[in-house]
Design a protein around this motif. Structure first.
Motif, PDB file in Angstrom:
ATOM      1  N   MET A  12       0.725  -1.084  -0.221  1.00  0.00           N
ATOM      2  CA  MET A  12       0.041  -0.134   0.023  1.00  0.00           C
ATOM      3  C   MET A  12       0.795   1.282   0.049  1.00  0.00           C
ATOM      4  O   MET A  12       0.530   2.094  -0.574  1.00  0.00           O
ATOM      5  CB  MET A  12      -0.991  -0.136   0.976  1.00  0.00           C
ATOM      6  CG  MET A  12      -2.029  -1.143   1.098  1.00  0.00           C
ATOM      7  SD  MET A  12      -2.843  -1.181  -0.525  1.00  0.00           S
ATOM      8  CE  MET A  12      -3.733   0.313  -0.579  1.00  0.00           C
ATOM      9  N   GLU A  13       2.058   1.251   0.818  1.00  0.00           N
ATOM     10  CA  GLU A  13       2.890   2.353   0.659  1.00  0.00           C
ATOM     11  C   GLU A  13       3.103   2.560  -0.838  1.00  0.00           C
ATOM     12  O   GLU A  13       3.436   3.975  -1.385  1.00  0.00           O
ATOM     13  CB  GLU A  13       3.980   2.260   1.649  1.00  0.00           C
ATOM     14  CG  GLU A  13       3.601   2.164   3.070  1.00  0.00           C
ATOM     15  CD  GLU A  13       4.734   2.101   4.039  1.00  0.00           C
ATOM     16  OE1 GLU A  13       5.790   1.871   3.707  1.00  0.00           O
ATOM     17  OE2 GLU A  13       4.566   1.906   5.320  1.00  0.00           O
ATOM     18  N   SER A  14       3.831   1.498  -1.558  1.00  0.00           N
ATOM     19  CA  SER A  14       4.260   1.667  -2.887  1.00  0.00           C
ATOM     20  C   SER A  14       3.447   2.319  -3.770  1.00  0.00           C
ATOM     21  O   SER A  14       3.654   3.194  -4.626  1.00  0.00           O
ATOM     22  CB  SER A  14       4.756   0.302  -3.328  1.00  0.00           C
ATOM     23  OG  SER A  14       5.448   0.606  -4.580  1.00  0.00           O
ATOM     24  N   LEU A  15       2.085   1.483  -3.578  1.00  0.00           N
ATOM     25  CA  LEU A  15       0.839   2.106  -4.463  1.00  0.00           C
ATOM     26  C   LEU A  15       0.404   3.544  -4.304  1.00  0.00           C
ATOM     27  O   LEU A  15       0.456   4.302  -5.298  1.00  0.00           O
ATOM     28  CB  LEU A  15      -0.380   1.174  -4.310  1.00  0.00           C
ATOM     29  CG  LEU A  15      -0.323  -0.400  -4.860  1.00  0.00           C
ATOM     30  CD1 LEU A  15      -1.575  -0.974  -4.374  1.00  0.00           C
ATOM     31  CD2 LEU A  15       0.265  -0.397  -6.164  1.00  0.00           C
ATOM     32  N   THR A  16       0.310   3.976  -3.083  1.00  0.00           N
ATOM     33  CA  THR A  16       0.417   5.412  -2.750  1.00  0.00           C
ATOM     34  C   THR A  16       1.553   6.250  -3.340  1.00  0.00           C
ATOM     35  O   THR A  16       0.969   7.153  -3.866  1.00  0.00           O
ATOM     36  CB  THR A  16       0.094   5.462  -1.125  1.00  0.00           C
ATOM     37  OG1 THR A  16      -0.721   4.662  -0.744  1.00  0.00           O
ATOM     38  CG2 THR A  16      -0.235   6.903  -0.725  1.00  0.00           C
ATOM     39  N   GLN A  18       3.370   5.577  -5.910  1.00  0.00           N
ATOM     40  CA  GLN A  18       3.579   5.770  -7.130  1.00  0.00           C
ATOM     41  C   GLN A  18       2.329   6.646  -7.723  1.00  0.00           C
ATOM     42  O   GLN A  18       2.422   7.258  -8.707  1.00  0.00           O
ATOM     43  CB  GLN A  18       3.521   4.249  -7.913  1.00  0.00           C
ATOM     44  CG  GLN A  18       4.680   3.471  -7.499  1.00  0.00           C
ATOM     45  CD  GLN A  18       4.323   2.181  -8.190  1.00  0.00           C
ATOM     46  OE1 GLN A  18       4.199   1.957  -9.381  1.00  0.00           O
ATOM     47  NE2 GLN A  18       4.407   1.064  -7.230  1.00  0.00           N
ATOM     48  N   ALA A  19       1.001   6.500  -7.191  1.00  0.00           N
ATOM     49  CA  ALA A  19      -0.006   7.444  -7.720  1.00  0.00           C
ATOM     50  C   ALA A  19       0.204   8.888  -7.463  1.00  0.00           C
ATOM     51  O   ALA A  19       0.080   9.380  -8.236  1.00  0.00           O
ATOM     52  CB  ALA A  19      -1.254   6.700  -6.825  1.00  0.00           C
ATOM     53  N   LYS A  20       0.681   9.017  -6.395  1.00  0.00           N
ATOM     54  CA  LYS A  20       1.187  10.567  -5.949  1.00  0.00           C
ATOM     55  C   LYS A  20       2.246  10.998  -7.057  1.00  0.00           C
ATOM     56  O   LYS A  20       2.156  12.116  -7.463  1.00  0.00           O
ATOM     57  CB  LYS A  20       1.842  10.568  -4.558  1.00  0.00           C
ATOM     58  CG  LYS A  20       1.851  11.772  -4.046  1.00  0.00           C
ATOM     59  CD  LYS A  20       2.198  11.819  -2.432  1.00  0.00           C
ATOM     60  CE  LYS A  20       2.192  13.250  -1.860  1.00  0.00           C
ATOM     61  NZ  LYS A  20       2.563  13.209  -0.462  1.00  0.00           N
ATOM     62  N   ILE A  24      -2.087  11.623  -9.157  1.00  0.00           N
ATOM     63  CA  ILE A  24      -3.231  10.881  -8.895  1.00  0.00           C
ATOM     64  C   ILE A  24      -3.725  11.025  -7.347  1.00  0.00           C
ATOM     65  O   ILE A  24      -2.787  10.722  -6.455  1.00  0.00           O
ATOM     66  CB  ILE A  24      -3.328   9.520  -9.168  1.00  0.00           C
ATOM     67  CG1 ILE A  24      -2.841   9.330 -10.559  1.00  0.00           C
ATOM     68  CG2 ILE A  24      -4.783   8.908  -8.902  1.00  0.00           C
ATOM     69  CD1 ILE A  24      -3.946  10.173 -11.597  1.00  0.00           C
ATOM     70  N   ILE A  25      -4.580  11.803  -6.871  1.00  0.00           N
ATOM     71  CA  ILE A  25      -4.849  11.951  -5.314  1.00  0.00           C
ATOM     72  C   ILE A  25      -6.066  11.248  -5.099  1.00  0.00           C
ATOM     73  O   ILE A  25      -6.386  10.771  -3.863  1.00  0.00           O
ATOM     74  CB  ILE A  25      -5.030  13.168  -5.071  1.00  0.00           C
ATOM     75  CG1 ILE A  25      -6.251  14.112  -5.765  1.00  0.00           C
ATOM     76  CG2 ILE A  25      -3.793  14.137  -5.292  1.00  0.00           C
ATOM     77  CD1 ILE A  25      -6.512  15.392  -5.434  1.00  0.00           C
ATOM     78  N   VAL A  53      -5.484   0.429 -11.867  1.00  0.00           N
ATOM     79  CA  VAL A  53      -6.166   1.323 -10.852  1.00  0.00           C
ATOM     80  C   VAL A  53      -6.756   2.374 -11.948  1.00  0.00           C
ATOM     81  O   VAL A  53      -6.358   2.807 -13.294  1.00  0.00           O
ATOM     82  CB  VAL A  53      -4.957   2.184 -10.335  1.00  0.00           C
ATOM     83  CG1 VAL A  53      -5.532   3.393  -9.384  1.00  0.00           C
ATOM     84  CG2 VAL A  53      -4.228   1.248  -9.244  1.00  0.00           C
ATOM     85  N   ILE A  54      -7.953   2.966 -11.567  1.00  0.00           N
ATOM     86  CA  ILE A  54      -8.530   4.015 -12.259  1.00  0.00           C
ATOM     87  C   ILE A  54      -8.692   5.096 -11.454  1.00  0.00           C
ATOM     88  O   ILE A  54      -8.671   5.436 -10.087  1.00  0.00           O
ATOM     89  CB  ILE A  54     -10.052   3.702 -12.676  1.00  0.00           C
ATOM     90  CG1 ILE A  54     -10.915   3.526 -11.422  1.00  0.00           C
ATOM     91  CG2 ILE A  54      -9.812   2.677 -13.603  1.00  0.00           C
ATOM     92  CD1 ILE A  54     -12.183   3.073 -11.803  1.00  0.00           C
ATOM     93  N   ASN A  55      -8.432   6.561 -12.055  1.00  0.00           N
ATOM     94  CA  ASN A  55      -8.462   7.807 -11.682  1.00  0.00           C
ATOM     95  C   ASN A  55      -9.838   8.133 -11.414  1.00  0.00           C
ATOM     96  O   ASN A  55     -10.691   7.937 -12.364  1.00  0.00           O
ATOM     97  CB  ASN A  55      -7.682   8.679 -12.645  1.00  0.00           C
ATOM     98  CG  ASN A  55      -7.598  10.023 -11.994  1.00  0.00           C
ATOM     99  OD1 ASN A  55      -7.976  10.440 -10.734  1.00  0.00           O
ATOM    100  ND2 ASN A  55      -6.891  11.039 -12.592  1.00  0.00           N
TER     101      ASN A  55
END
Length: 57
Positions: A12-16, A18-20, A24-25, A53-55
């Motif tokens: 979850m840390e990595s996905l968060t 990478q999205a950031k 992507i918020i 993942v979808i925005n």
């Protein structure tokens, strides 16, 4: 939709992170492949996880 891949990191840390990095918020995981365990803390080691993942913005 975009794909985030995690290896040798906490899921979850990595996905968060990478999205950031992609600006992507607000997003939703549509599909999560390759993970076994608790999603609040899943340490990815010698295998990988791929999240589709979808925005939502």
């Amino acid at each position: 939709m975009f794909v985030l891949e995690v290896a040798n990191d906490e899921l979850m840390e990595s996905l968060t992170r990478q999205a950031k990095e992609r600006g992507i918020i607000n997003a939703a995981i549509v599909s999560l492949i390759g993970v076994a365990g608790h999603l609040h803390h899943a340490r990815i080691g010698t295998w990988f996880a791929r999240a589709h993942v979808i925005n939502l913005d």
